[in-house]
Design a protein around this motif. Structure first.
Motif, PDB file in Angstrom:
ATOM      1  N   ARG A 116      24.229 -11.068  48.576  1.00  0.00           N
ATOM      2  CA  ARG A 116      23.388 -11.273  47.398  1.00  0.00           C
ATOM      3  C   ARG A 116      24.297 -11.218  46.162  1.00  0.00           C
ATOM      4  NH1 ARG A 116      19.000  -8.010  49.953  1.00  0.00           N
ATOM      5  NH2 ARG A 116      18.917  -8.989  52.010  1.00  0.00           N
ATOM      6  N   ILE A 117      24.413 -12.350  45.489  1.00  0.00           N
ATOM      7  CA  ILE A 117      25.271 -12.486  44.322  1.00  0.00           C
ATOM      8  C   ILE A 117      24.405 -12.926  43.157  1.00  0.00           C
ATOM      9  CG2 ILE A 117      27.265 -13.685  43.345  1.00  0.00           C
ATOM     10  CD1 ILE A 117      28.214 -14.165  46.253  1.00  0.00           C
ATOM     11  N   VAL A 118      24.537 -12.270  42.014  1.00  0.00           N
ATOM     12  CA  VAL A 118      23.720 -12.586  40.850  1.00  0.00           C
ATOM     13  C   VAL A 118      24.628 -12.949  39.674  1.00  0.00           C
ATOM     14  CG1 VAL A 118      21.703 -11.229  41.517  1.00  0.00           C
ATOM     15  CG2 VAL A 118      23.579 -10.139  40.280  1.00  0.00           C
ATOM     16  N   VAL A 119      24.100 -13.816  38.789  1.00  0.00           N
ATOM     17  CA  VAL A 119      24.893 -14.302  37.661  1.00  0.00           C
ATOM     18  C   VAL A 119      24.078 -14.171  36.380  1.00  0.00           C
ATOM     19  CG1 VAL A 119      26.335 -16.179  36.770  1.00  0.00           C
ATOM     20  CG2 VAL A 119      25.967 -15.968  39.236  1.00  0.00           C
ATOM     21  N   PRO A 120      24.166 -13.030  35.692  1.00  0.00           N
ATOM     22  CA  PRO A 120      23.630 -12.905  34.338  1.00  0.00           C
ATOM     23  C   PRO A 120      24.762 -13.131  33.331  1.00  0.00           C
ATOM     24  CG  PRO A 120      24.077 -10.720  35.210  1.00  0.00           C
ATOM     25  CD  PRO A 120      24.583 -11.707  36.228  1.00  0.00           C
ATOM     26  N   HIS A 121      24.539 -13.962  32.334  1.00  0.00           N
ATOM     27  CA  HIS A 121      25.623 -14.247  31.385  1.00  0.00           C
ATOM     28  C   HIS A 121      26.121 -12.976  30.696  1.00  0.00           C
ATOM     29  CE1 HIS A 121      28.045 -16.156  28.308  1.00  0.00           C
ATOM     30  NE2 HIS A 121      27.356 -15.528  27.371  1.00  0.00           N
ATOM     31  N   LEU A 137      27.538  -8.249  44.366  1.00  0.00           N
ATOM     32  CA  LEU A 137      28.412  -8.780  43.328  1.00  0.00           C
ATOM     33  C   LEU A 137      27.579  -9.365  42.194  1.00  0.00           C
ATOM     34  CD1 LEU A 137      31.269  -9.663  42.341  1.00  0.00           C
ATOM     35  CD2 LEU A 137      30.970 -11.736  43.723  1.00  0.00           C
ATOM     36  N   ALA A 138      27.904  -8.965  40.957  1.00  0.00           N
ATOM     37  CA  ALA A 138      27.291  -9.535  39.758  1.00  0.00           C
ATOM     38  C   ALA A 138      28.408 -10.142  38.917  1.00  0.00           C
ATOM     39  CB  ALA A 138      26.543  -8.467  38.962  1.00  0.00           C
ATOM     40  N   ILE A 139      28.256 -11.420  38.551  1.00  0.00           N
ATOM     41  CA  ILE A 139      29.283 -12.145  37.804  1.00  0.00           C
ATOM     42  C   ILE A 139      28.710 -12.557  36.456  1.00  0.00           C
ATOM     43  CG2 ILE A 139      30.867 -14.093  37.795  1.00  0.00           C
ATOM     44  CD1 ILE A 139      30.590 -14.226  40.816  1.00  0.00           C
ATOM     45  N   HIS A 183      35.336 -12.792  26.538  1.00  0.00           N
ATOM     46  CA  HIS A 183      36.316 -13.825  26.852  1.00  0.00           C
ATOM     47  C   HIS A 183      37.568 -13.189  27.448  1.00  0.00           C
ATOM     48  CE1 HIS A 183      34.388 -16.840  23.790  1.00  0.00           C
ATOM     49  NE2 HIS A 183      33.514 -16.291  24.608  1.00  0.00           N
ATOM     50  N   ASP A 184      37.406 -12.691  28.657  1.00  0.00           N
ATOM     51  CA  ASP A 184      38.486 -12.003  29.354  1.00  0.00           C
ATOM     52  C   ASP A 184      38.148 -11.998  30.836  1.00  0.00           C
ATOM     53  OD1 ASP A 184      36.496 -10.041  29.739  1.00  0.00           O
ATOM     54  OD2 ASP A 184      37.228  -8.766  28.125  1.00  0.00           O
ATOM     55  N   TYR A 185      38.938 -11.253  31.617  1.00  0.00           N
ATOM     56  CA  TYR A 185      38.620 -11.005  33.015  1.00  0.00           C
ATOM     57  C   TYR A 185      38.506  -9.510  33.215  1.00  0.00           C
ATOM     58  CZ  TYR A 185      38.916 -10.305  38.011  1.00  0.00           C
ATOM     59  OH  TYR A 185      38.647  -9.893  39.300  1.00  0.00           O
ATOM     60  N   GLN A 186      37.451  -9.112  33.895  1.00  0.00           N
ATOM     61  CA  GLN A 186      37.276  -7.707  34.240  1.00  0.00           C
ATOM     62  C   GLN A 186      36.660  -7.602  35.629  1.00  0.00           C
ATOM     63  OE1 GLN A 186      35.284  -5.232  31.147  1.00  0.00           O
ATOM     64  NE2 GLN A 186      35.240  -7.126  29.965  1.00  0.00           N
ATOM     65  N   ARG A 187      37.067  -6.581  36.348  1.00  0.00           N
ATOM     66  CA  ARG A 187      36.397  -6.201  37.595  1.00  0.00           C
ATOM     67  C   ARG A 187      36.152  -4.709  37.548  1.00  0.00           C
ATOM     68  NH1 ARG A 187      38.494  -4.152  42.228  1.00  0.00           N
ATOM     69  NH2 ARG A 187      40.611  -4.922  41.771  1.00  0.00           N
ATOM     70  N   SER A 188      34.940  -4.323  37.854  1.00  0.00           N
ATOM     71  CA  SER A 188      34.596  -2.902  37.850  1.00  0.00           C
ATOM     72  C   SER A 188      34.909  -2.279  39.204  1.00  0.00           C
ATOM     73  CB  SER A 188      33.102  -2.707  37.544  1.00  0.00           C
ATOM     74  OG  SER A 188      32.308  -2.976  38.693  1.00  0.00           O
ATOM     75  N   VAL A 189      34.988  -0.966  39.217  1.00  0.00           N
ATOM     76  CA  VAL A 189      34.876  -0.258  40.488  1.00  0.00           C
ATOM     77  C   VAL A 189      33.445  -0.472  40.979  1.00  0.00           C
ATOM     78  CG1 VAL A 189      36.605   1.442  39.817  1.00  0.00           C
ATOM     79  CG2 VAL A 189      34.187   1.906  39.360  1.00  0.00           C
ATOM     80  N   PRO A 190      33.189  -0.339  42.276  1.00  0.00           N
ATOM     81  CA  PRO A 190      31.793  -0.454  42.719  1.00  0.00           C
ATOM     82  C   PRO A 190      30.936   0.635  42.075  1.00  0.00           C
ATOM     83  CG  PRO A 190      33.311  -0.658  44.575  1.00  0.00           C
ATOM     84  CD  PRO A 190      34.132  -0.201  43.408  1.00  0.00           C
ATOM     85  N   ILE A 191      29.810   0.218  41.541  1.00  0.00           N
ATOM     86  CA  ILE A 191      28.878   1.136  40.885  1.00  0.00           C
ATOM     87  C   ILE A 191      27.586   1.121  41.682  1.00  0.00           C
ATOM     88  CG2 ILE A 191      27.644   1.688  38.745  1.00  0.00           C
ATOM     89  CD1 ILE A 191      29.829   0.068  37.265  1.00  0.00           C
ATOM     90  N   GLY A 245      27.224   0.589  44.725  1.00  0.00           N
ATOM     91  CA  GLY A 245      27.270  -0.513  45.662  1.00  0.00           C
ATOM     92  C   GLY A 245      27.490  -1.879  45.059  1.00  0.00           C
ATOM     93  N   VAL A 246      27.456  -2.000  43.735  1.00  0.00           N
ATOM     94  CA  VAL A 246      27.578  -3.304  43.071  1.00  0.00           C
ATOM     95  C   VAL A 246      28.922  -3.391  42.351  1.00  0.00           C
ATOM     96  CG1 VAL A 246      26.468  -4.962  41.532  1.00  0.00           C
ATOM     97  CG2 VAL A 246      25.076  -3.187  42.647  1.00  0.00           C
ATOM     98  N   THR A 247      29.644  -4.485  42.572  1.00  0.00           N
ATOM     99  CA  THR A 247      30.855  -4.776  41.818  1.00  0.00           C
ATOM    100  C   THR A 247      30.497  -5.755  40.708  1.00  0.00           C
ATOM    101  OG1 THR A 247      32.304  -4.411  43.712  1.00  0.00           O
ATOM    102  CG2 THR A 247      33.174  -5.763  41.924  1.00  0.00           C
TER     103      THR A 247
END
Length: 259
Positions: free
Chosen positions: A148-153, A183-185, A190-198, A200-202
């Protein structure tokens, strides 16, 4: 960083996506990002292009989509599908519905079942909309796909220039966590970031397709940098792999997400 390499043929990729955010500034930087995706796709074909919003600056005029989407990504879009969400700039001046129609979006929020992936596009400019929240809960509760992948701007978690969207966090995150989103993208910063899993969600921010701004770190940050880049998303039977790839096809971050 390291040079991009294709995934091994003996471990087949079930779904291969390129994700770009904040493409709304047309020009040489955007074309360089698109060219890097084309070069990657020539080696390992891409099944779809995901737009994470702010597709047209300054105010979402659909007449500008050729300059920001259809021309830069023309080679890629000959075959792969296009999956888009709208950002805050896209919904200005009453342009939301017109842009959505031009991009082939079935609605301002919409599910896209892609094999073993449920891809959910959200309208984060209206995060608190009761109808959207009810739709999201129904969609996630009824999902039978492994991924399950979600895309909120607007990013629920961001250490960037604009920071976390507390509205998106309040409206969406409880549902992400309750229904097993992995995964939520987002774009917006205007950058790149990746969180630790929060829980269960990255959370990934990819807003550097055409422009960059300074980024930062918070206690939830695993990686952050300001590069022009796109995100490569590979879905395997047993894992997701995300890579942040710059315009020289060098990988600045790679992470594996398990079910």
């Amino acid at each position: 960083t390291q040079a991009w390499q294709p995934f091994p043929a003996d471990d087949p990729v079930q779904l291969h996506l390129a994700v770009v955010g904040d493409v709304g500034d047309s020009g040489s930087r955007l074309r360089a990002t698109a060219k890097a995706i084309d070069e990657l796709a020539a080696v390992q074909p891409i099944d779809g292009l995901v737009l994470a919003g702010d597709n047209v600056y300054p105010s979402g005029d659909p007449a500008r989509l050729p300059a920001t989407v259809f021309e830069p990504f023309a080679q890629l879009l000959r075959d792969p599908d296009l999956y888009a969400v709208l950002g805050n700039h896209d919904v200005m001046d009453g342009n939301a519905e017109g842009q959505a129609a031009a991009l082939g979006m079935p609605g301002l929020w919409c599910p896209r079942p892609l094999g073993d992936v449920r891809l959910g596009g959200l309208d984060a400019s209206r995060a608190g909309d009761a109808a959207q929240q009810a739709w999201l809960e129904r969609t996630l509760a009824g999902a039978t796909e492994r991924w399950r992948i979600v895309v909120p701007h607007h990013p629920p978690y961001s250490a960037g220039y604009q920071g976390s969207s507390l509205e998106a966090r309040e409206a969406f995150v409880p549902l992400f966590e309750r229904y097993g989103v992995q995964l939520a993208i987002s774009g917006h910063d205007h950058d790149y970031q990746r969180s630790v899993p929060i829980n269960g969600v990255t959370y990934v921010v990819t807003g550097g397709a055409a422009g960059t701004r300074r980024t930062g770190e918070e206690d939830f940050t695993a990686v952050s940098f300001s590069w022009h880049h796109f995100v490569e998303l590979a879905v395997f039977r047993d894992r997701l792999v995300i890579r942040a790839v710059n315009q020289d096809r060098r990988v600045g971050d790679e992470a594996t997400i398990l079910p």
